[in-house]
Design a protein around this motif. Structure first.
Motif, PDB file in Angstrom:
ATOM      1  N   ARG A   1       1.051  -2.677 -16.573  1.00  0.00           N
ATOM      2  CA  ARG A   1      -0.073  -1.929 -16.011  1.00  0.00           C
ATOM      3  C   ARG A   1      -0.525  -0.885 -17.028  1.00  0.00           C
ATOM      4  O   ARG A   1       0.268  -0.042 -17.464  1.00  0.00           O
ATOM      5  CB  ARG A   1       0.360  -1.255 -14.718  1.00  0.00           C
ATOM      6  CG  ARG A   1      -0.758  -0.496 -14.050  1.00  0.00           C
ATOM      7  CD  ARG A   1      -0.287   0.089 -12.751  1.00  0.00           C
ATOM      8  NE  ARG A   1      -1.313   0.952 -12.190  1.00  0.00           N
ATOM      9  CZ  ARG A   1      -1.142   1.673 -11.114  1.00  0.00           C
ATOM     10  NH1 ARG A   1       0.002   1.645 -10.462  1.00  0.00           N
ATOM     11  NH2 ARG A   1      -2.117   2.431 -10.667  1.00  0.00           N
TER      12      ARG A   1
ATOM     13  N   ASN B   1       0.818  -1.217   0.000  1.00  0.00           N
ATOM     14  CA  ASN B   1       0.000   0.000   0.000  1.00  0.00           C
ATOM     15  C   ASN B   1       0.850   1.266   0.000  1.00  0.00           C
ATOM     16  O   ASN B   1       0.655   2.166   0.811  1.00  0.00           O
ATOM     17  CB  ASN B   1      -0.959   0.023   1.190  1.00  0.00           C
ATOM     18  CG  ASN B   1      -1.950  -1.104   1.139  1.00  0.00           C
ATOM     19  OD1 ASN B   1      -2.393  -1.495   0.070  1.00  0.00           O
ATOM     20  ND2 ASN B   1      -2.274  -1.661   2.282  1.00  0.00           N
TER      21      ASN B   1
ATOM     22  N   ARG C   1      -4.376   5.043 -17.579  1.00  0.00           N
ATOM     23  CA  ARG C   1      -5.798   5.349 -17.347  1.00  0.00           C
ATOM     24  C   ARG C   1      -6.531   5.581 -18.667  1.00  0.00           C
ATOM     25  O   ARG C   1      -7.675   5.169 -18.832  1.00  0.00           O
ATOM     26  CB  ARG C   1      -5.923   6.575 -16.441  1.00  0.00           C
ATOM     27  CG  ARG C   1      -7.334   6.928 -16.084  1.00  0.00           C
ATOM     28  CD  ARG C   1      -7.945   5.845 -15.255  1.00  0.00           C
ATOM     29  NE  ARG C   1      -9.395   5.833 -15.427  1.00  0.00           N
ATOM     30  CZ  ARG C   1     -10.215   5.106 -14.684  1.00  0.00           C
ATOM     31  NH1 ARG C   1      -9.747   4.350 -13.745  1.00  0.00           N
ATOM     32  NH2 ARG C   1     -11.492   5.142 -14.904  1.00  0.00           N
TER      33      ARG C   1
ATOM     34  N   GLN D   1       2.313   4.868  -0.923  1.00  0.00           N
ATOM     35  CA  GLN D   1       1.593   6.134  -1.083  1.00  0.00           C
ATOM     36  C   GLN D   1       2.268   7.032  -2.115  1.00  0.00           C
ATOM     37  O   GLN D   1       2.332   8.245  -1.954  1.00  0.00           O
ATOM     38  CB  GLN D   1       1.504   6.850   0.266  1.00  0.00           C
ATOM     39  CG  GLN D   1       0.877   6.016   1.359  1.00  0.00           C
ATOM     40  CD  GLN D   1      -0.543   5.600   1.044  1.00  0.00           C
ATOM     41  OE1 GLN D   1      -1.391   6.462   0.806  1.00  0.00           O
ATOM     42  NE2 GLN D   1      -0.815   4.316   1.031  1.00  0.00           N
TER      43      GLN D   1
ATOM     44  N   TYR E   1     -12.986  -3.825 -11.983  1.00  0.00           N
ATOM     45  CA  TYR E   1     -11.751  -3.807 -11.223  1.00  0.00           C
ATOM     46  C   TYR E   1     -10.591  -4.251 -12.109  1.00  0.00           C
ATOM     47  O   TYR E   1     -10.782  -4.851 -13.162  1.00  0.00           O
ATOM     48  CB  TYR E   1     -11.842  -4.710  -9.988  1.00  0.00           C
ATOM     49  CG  TYR E   1     -12.033  -6.169 -10.317  1.00  0.00           C
ATOM     50  CD1 TYR E   1     -10.942  -7.027 -10.436  1.00  0.00           C
ATOM     51  CD2 TYR E   1     -13.302  -6.702 -10.503  1.00  0.00           C
ATOM     52  CE1 TYR E   1     -11.112  -8.365 -10.738  1.00  0.00           C
ATOM     53  CE2 TYR E   1     -13.479  -8.033 -10.806  1.00  0.00           C
ATOM     54  CZ  TYR E   1     -12.380  -8.863 -10.917  1.00  0.00           C
ATOM     55  OH  TYR E   1     -12.555 -10.187 -11.222  1.00  0.00           O
TER      56      TYR E   1
ATOM     57  N   PHE F   1      -1.845  -6.583  -7.326  1.00  0.00           N
ATOM     58  CA  PHE F   1      -2.452  -5.272  -7.522  1.00  0.00           C
ATOM     59  C   PHE F   1      -3.960  -5.465  -7.590  1.00  0.00           C
ATOM     60  O   PHE F   1      -4.446  -6.397  -8.243  1.00  0.00           O
ATOM     61  CB  PHE F   1      -1.945  -4.675  -8.841  1.00  0.00           C
ATOM     62  CG  PHE F   1      -2.466  -3.291  -9.125  1.00  0.00           C
ATOM     63  CD1 PHE F   1      -1.818  -2.181  -8.623  1.00  0.00           C
ATOM     64  CD2 PHE F   1      -3.584  -3.111  -9.907  1.00  0.00           C
ATOM     65  CE1 PHE F   1      -2.292  -0.907  -8.889  1.00  0.00           C
ATOM     66  CE2 PHE F   1      -4.071  -1.845 -10.177  1.00  0.00           C
ATOM     67  CZ  PHE F   1      -3.417  -0.739  -9.660  1.00  0.00           C
ATOM     68  N   LEU F   2      -4.703  -4.610  -6.911  1.00  0.00           N
ATOM     69  CA  LEU F   2      -6.164  -4.651  -6.964  1.00  0.00           C
ATOM     70  C   LEU F   2      -6.671  -3.220  -6.891  1.00  0.00           C
ATOM     71  O   LEU F   2      -6.320  -2.468  -5.980  1.00  0.00           O
ATOM     72  CB  LEU F   2      -6.739  -5.463  -5.805  1.00  0.00           C
ATOM     73  CG  LEU F   2      -8.252  -5.543  -5.723  1.00  0.00           C
ATOM     74  CD1 LEU F   2      -8.833  -6.227  -6.963  1.00  0.00           C
ATOM     75  CD2 LEU F   2      -8.677  -6.277  -4.473  1.00  0.00           C
ATOM     76  N   GLN F   3      -7.475  -2.823  -7.882  1.00  0.00           N
ATOM     77  CA  GLN F   3      -8.019  -1.469  -7.931  1.00  0.00           C
ATOM     78  C   GLN F   3      -9.440  -1.533  -8.464  1.00  0.00           C
ATOM     79  O   GLN F   3      -9.701  -2.170  -9.487  1.00  0.00           O
ATOM     80  CB  GLN F   3      -7.163  -0.597  -8.852  1.00  0.00           C
ATOM     81  CG  GLN F   3      -7.661   0.810  -9.005  1.00  0.00           C
ATOM     82  CD  GLN F   3      -6.795   1.634  -9.955  1.00  0.00           C
ATOM     83  OE1 GLN F   3      -5.961   1.107 -10.678  1.00  0.00           O
ATOM     84  NE2 GLN F   3      -7.010   2.925  -9.962  1.00  0.00           N
ATOM     85  N   SER F   4     -10.358  -0.874  -7.768  1.00  0.00           N
ATOM     86  CA  SER F   4     -11.718  -0.792  -8.287  1.00  0.00           C
ATOM     87  C   SER F   4     -11.762   0.278  -9.365  1.00  0.00           C
ATOM     88  O   SER F   4     -11.011   1.246  -9.331  1.00  0.00           O
ATOM     89  CB  SER F   4     -12.722  -0.490  -7.172  1.00  0.00           C
ATOM     90  OG  SER F   4     -12.466   0.764  -6.613  1.00  0.00           O
ATOM     91  N   LEU F   5     -12.638   0.077 -10.343  1.00  0.00           N
ATOM     92  CA  LEU F   5     -12.741   0.990 -11.478  1.00  0.00           C
ATOM     93  C   LEU F   5     -14.197   1.348 -11.734  1.00  0.00           C
ATOM     94  O   LEU F   5     -15.094   0.528 -11.558  1.00  0.00           O
ATOM     95  CB  LEU F   5     -12.187   0.324 -12.749  1.00  0.00           C
ATOM     96  CG  LEU F   5     -10.739  -0.117 -12.757  1.00  0.00           C
ATOM     97  CD1 LEU F   5     -10.446  -0.921 -14.020  1.00  0.00           C
ATOM     98  CD2 LEU F   5      -9.822   1.082 -12.670  1.00  0.00           C
TER      99      LEU F   5
END
Length: 116
Positions: A107, A36, A110, A38, A78, A61-65
């Motif tokens: 990765r 995590n 955006r 920053q 995600y 890696f985990l990210q909501s979208l």
């Protein structure tokens, strides 16, 4: 910072202010794990920070979208990566199931996600 005798160091919630210490840890240990972190990169980020992060391998890696959907409503989804697999982008369907809609070796930016 947690270190073990096998040359692994784990750092949680690292920020740009501790970059010199992270660089020292990465040179003196066989594995450095950042949990995590920053670091939020933008055009104003220091090159030293960008170079350090680009030298790291993302293993989980985990990210909501919130992605563009049909009409005006966004589609929930995600992005996930579990090493050694690729980055996977999935969306939630109306029945609650999840469907992988794209995979990337690196990765994605955006803008690439916005085009899905």
């Amino acid at each position: 910072v947690w270190k073990n005798s096998n040359g692994m160091a784990v750092v949680a919630f690292a920020s740009p202010e501790v970059l010199p210490q992270l660089q020292e840890l990465s040179e003196s240990n066989s594995h450095l794990v950042l949990l995590n972190h920053q670091f939020f990169l933008d055009e104003f980020s220091y090159d030293e920070t960008k170079n350090f992060l680009s030298s790291c391998e993302i293993v989980y890696f985990l990210q909501s979208l919130a992605m563009k959907g049909p009409g005006l409503l966004p589609v929930k989804g995600y992005m996930v990566r579990q090493y050694p697999d690729n980055f996977k982008v999935a969306r939630r369907t109306d029945d609650g199931a999840k469907t992988v809609i794209a995979e990337y070796d690196e990765r994605p930016a955006r803008k690439d996600l916005d085009e899905l």
